[in-house]
Motif scaffolding. Structure first.
Motif, mmCIF file in Angstrom:
data_model
loop_
_atom_site.group_PDB
_atom_site.id
_atom_site.type_symbol
_atom_site.label_atom_id
_atom_site.label_comp_id
_atom_site.label_asym_id
_atom_site.label_seq_id
_atom_site.Cartn_x
_atom_site.Cartn_y
_atom_site.Cartn_z
ATOM 1 N N GLY A 127 0.795 -1.220 0.000
ATOM 2 C CA GLY A 127 0.000 0.000 0.000
ATOM 3 C C GLY A 127 0.831 1.275 0.000
ATOM 4 N N MET A 128 2.054 1.176 -0.449
ATOM 5 C CA MET A 128 2.968 2.327 -0.495
ATOM 6 C C MET A 128 2.892 2.971 -1.877
ATOM 7 S SD MET A 128 6.252 0.807 1.480
ATOM 8 C CE MET A 128 6.126 0.078 3.096
ATOM 9 N N THR A 129 1.832 3.718 -2.107
ATOM 10 C CA THR A 129 1.567 4.242 -3.445
ATOM 11 C C THR A 129 2.625 5.234 -3.918
ATOM 12 O OG1 THR A 129 0.059 5.860 -2.488
ATOM 13 C CG2 THR A 129 -0.922 3.850 -3.340
ATOM 14 N N ASP A 130 3.124 6.079 -3.031
ATOM 15 C CA ASP A 130 4.167 7.037 -3.450
ATOM 16 C C ASP A 130 5.447 6.308 -3.839
ATOM 17 O OD1 ASP A 130 2.488 9.201 -3.094
ATOM 18 O OD2 ASP A 130 3.218 9.637 -1.060
ATOM 19 N N ALA A 131 5.847 5.342 -3.036
ATOM 20 C CA ALA A 131 7.039 4.555 -3.358
ATOM 21 C C ALA A 131 6.824 3.783 -4.653
ATOM 22 C CB ALA A 131 7.374 3.607 -2.207
ATOM 23 N N ALA A 132 5.653 3.190 -4.813
ATOM 24 C CA ALA A 132 5.353 2.428 -6.026
ATOM 25 C C ALA A 132 5.445 3.317 -7.267
ATOM 26 C CB ALA A 132 3.972 1.786 -5.929
ATOM 27 N N ARG A 133 4.934 4.532 -7.157
ATOM 28 C CA ARG A 133 4.972 5.467 -8.285
ATOM 29 C C ARG A 133 6.428 5.787 -8.667
ATOM 30 N NH1 ARG A 133 5.845 10.549 -8.200
ATOM 31 N NH2 ARG A 133 5.431 10.768 -5.973
ATOM 32 N N LEU A 134 7.260 6.098 -7.667
ATOM 33 C CA LEU A 134 8.666 6.420 -7.932
ATOM 34 C C LEU A 134 9.406 5.221 -8.523
ATOM 35 C CD1 LEU A 134 9.471 8.451 -4.692
ATOM 36 C CD2 LEU A 134 9.293 9.364 -7.023
ATOM 37 N N LEU A 135 9.164 4.060 -7.976
ATOM 38 C CA LEU A 135 9.820 2.849 -8.465
ATOM 39 C C LEU A 135 9.370 2.501 -9.874
ATOM 40 C CD1 LEU A 135 9.649 0.843 -5.145
ATOM 41 C CD2 LEU A 135 11.739 1.741 -6.233
ATOM 42 N N HIS A 136 8.099 2.717 -10.162
ATOM 43 C CA HIS A 136 7.585 2.445 -11.509
ATOM 44 C C HIS A 136 8.229 3.377 -12.531
ATOM 45 C CE1 HIS A 136 4.687 2.204 -14.869
ATOM 46 N NE2 HIS A 136 4.711 0.934 -14.528
ATOM 47 N N MET A 137 8.467 4.624 -12.157
ATOM 48 C CA MET A 137 9.154 5.559 -13.063
ATOM 49 C C MET A 137 10.533 5.014 -13.432
ATOM 50 S SD MET A 137 8.115 9.165 -11.199
ATOM 51 C CE MET A 137 9.299 10.156 -12.093
ATOM 52 N N THR A 138 11.251 4.527 -12.434
ATOM 53 C CA THR A 138 12.582 3.971 -12.686
ATOM 54 C C THR A 138 12.486 2.707 -13.531
ATOM 55 O OG1 THR A 138 13.479 4.943 -10.675
ATOM 56 C CG2 THR A 138 14.663 3.060 -11.596
ATOM 57 N N LEU A 139 11.531 1.853 -13.227
ATOM 58 C CA LEU A 139 11.349 0.623 -14.010
ATOM 59 C C LEU A 139 11.140 0.953 -15.479
ATOM 60 C CD1 LEU A 139 10.928 -2.440 -14.288
ATOM 61 C CD2 LEU A 139 8.526 -2.069 -13.625
ATOM 62 N N GLU A 140 10.295 1.926 -15.760
ATOM 63 C CA GLU A 140 10.041 2.308 -17.149
ATOM 64 C C GLU A 140 11.289 2.889 -17.814
ATOM 65 O OE1 GLU A 140 7.342 1.488 -18.989
ATOM 66 O OE2 GLU A 140 6.901 0.348 -17.167
ATOM 67 N N GLU A 141 12.071 3.652 -17.083
ATOM 68 C CA GLU A 141 13.329 4.187 -17.637
ATOM 69 C C GLU A 141 14.294 3.060 -17.979
ATOM 70 O OE1 GLU A 141 13.287 8.421 -15.187
ATOM 71 O OE2 GLU A 141 14.603 6.798 -14.507
ATOM 72 N N GLU A 142 14.379 2.061 -17.110
ATOM 73 C CA GLU A 142 15.280 0.937 -17.370
ATOM 74 C C GLU A 142 14.836 0.168 -18.615
ATOM 75 O OE1 GLU A 142 17.941 1.099 -15.920
ATOM 76 O OE2 GLU A 142 17.689 1.637 -13.825
ATOM 77 N N LYS A 143 13.537 -0.020 -18.767
ATOM 78 C CA LYS A 143 13.027 -0.705 -19.957
ATOM 79 C C LYS A 143 13.346 0.096 -21.220
ATOM 80 C CE LYS A 143 9.114 -3.060 -17.736
ATOM 81 N NZ LYS A 143 7.635 -3.079 -17.636
ATOM 82 N N LYS A 144 13.168 1.411 -21.161
ATOM 83 C CA LYS A 144 13.461 2.262 -22.325
ATOM 84 C C LYS A 144 14.941 2.231 -22.668
ATOM 85 C CE LYS A 144 9.562 5.375 -21.711
ATOM 86 N NZ LYS A 144 9.125 6.673 -21.189
ATOM 87 N N THR A 145 15.790 2.231 -21.652
ATOM 88 C CA THR A 145 17.231 2.155 -21.908
ATOM 89 C C THR A 145 17.574 0.857 -22.609
ATOM 90 O OG1 THR A 145 17.772 3.603 -20.048
ATOM 91 C CG2 THR A 145 19.509 2.120 -20.810
ATOM 92 N N ASP A 146 16.990 -0.240 -22.160
ATOM 93 C CA ASP A 146 17.240 -1.533 -22.788
ATOM 94 C C ASP A 146 16.811 -1.516 -24.254
ATOM 95 O OD1 ASP A 146 17.951 -4.364 -22.750
ATOM 96 O OD2 ASP A 146 15.787 -4.730 -22.861
ATOM 97 N N ILE A 147 15.656 -0.937 -24.527
ATOM 98 C CA ILE A 147 15.160 -0.851 -25.908
ATOM 99 C C ILE A 147 16.095 0.015 -26.755
ATOM 100 C CG2 ILE A 147 13.285 0.090 -27.344
ATOM 101 C CD1 ILE A 147 11.368 -0.877 -25.038
ATOM 102 N N LYS A 148 16.550 1.135 -26.201
ATOM 103 C CA LYS A 148 17.462 2.017 -26.933
ATOM 104 C C LYS A 148 18.776 1.301 -27.258
ATOM 105 C CE LYS A 148 15.739 6.281 -24.874
ATOM 106 N NZ LYS A 148 15.998 7.331 -23.879
ATOM 107 N N LEU A 149 19.288 0.538 -26.291
ATOM 108 C CA LEU A 149 20.530 -0.195 -26.531
ATOM 109 C C LEU A 149 20.338 -1.263 -27.603
ATOM 110 C CD1 LEU A 149 21.833 -0.545 -22.863
ATOM 111 C CD2 LEU A 149 22.901 0.794 -24.709
ATOM 112 N N THR A 150 19.211 -1.947 -27.558
ATOM 113 C CA THR A 150 18.917 -2.944 -28.594
ATOM 114 C C THR A 150 18.849 -2.285 -29.963
ATOM 115 O OG1 THR A 150 17.742 -4.403 -27.066
ATOM 116 C CG2 THR A 150 17.200 -4.631 -29.410
#
Length: 163
Positions: A127-150
């Motif tokens: 139930g840590m919505t603020d933490a989840a939001r911040l972590l999700h932002m990072t998760l999406e950045e990591e996915k985008k970086t992986d796609i850019k490298l590919t």
């Protein structure tokens, strides 16, 4: 650290990621030095700035939790980086080295994607919505970086390394 519940595991995993991100910050400049491709160097520079922001986000979460971000060493990231360092010692043609650097960077990204996906799920469950939001932002950045490298590998680097 004793793991009594999901919250304890969440904190341990966050500390692991915090240590991993800091290891990455130390490794990226060395990887940039080995690049022959300006596009790859720029991608690493951009990711370094992104990593600084991701570390800041983790520190915000630790502050919200009343925890210190230290205490866990990410052995997995240490191993991934050690392998990258060994690879960078190889005598390789410049474009081949660039392809190898992308492979190493993607191993890092895949580890981070797994880690951030996990802590996102834990934060939601707790139930840590603020933490989840911040972590999700990072998760999406990591996915985008992986796609850019590919994309960079497939469009340019691997083509040049093949020659």
């Amino acid at each position: 650290m004793k793991l009594n519940n999901l919250n304890d595991l969440f904190i341990m995993e966050l500390k692991d990621l915090y240590n991993a991100e800091n290891q990455i910050m130390k490794a990226l400049p060395k990887m940039m030095e080995k690049c022959s491709s300006d596009m790859l160097r720029t991608a690493f520079e951009n990711h370094m700035r992104e990593t600084e922001t991701q570390i800041d986000r983790l520190e915000q979460i630790f502050k919200m939790l009343g925890e210190k971000p230290t205490g866990e060493k990410c052995e997995a990231m240490e191993g991934i980086i050690r392998e990258a360092q060994e690879m960078m010692k190889e005598k390789a043609e410049p474009h081949v080295m660039d392809a190898a650097l992308i492979a190493s960077a993607q191993r890092v990204e895949h580890y981070e994607i797994a880690g951030y996906g996990t802590v996102c799920a834990y934060a939601k469950q707790l139930g840590m919505t603020d933490a989840a939001r911040l972590l999700h932002m990072t998760l999406e950045e990591e996915k985008k970086t992986d796609i850019k490298l590919t994309d960079l590998a497939e469009r340019t680097i691997n083509v040049q390394a093949e020659r």
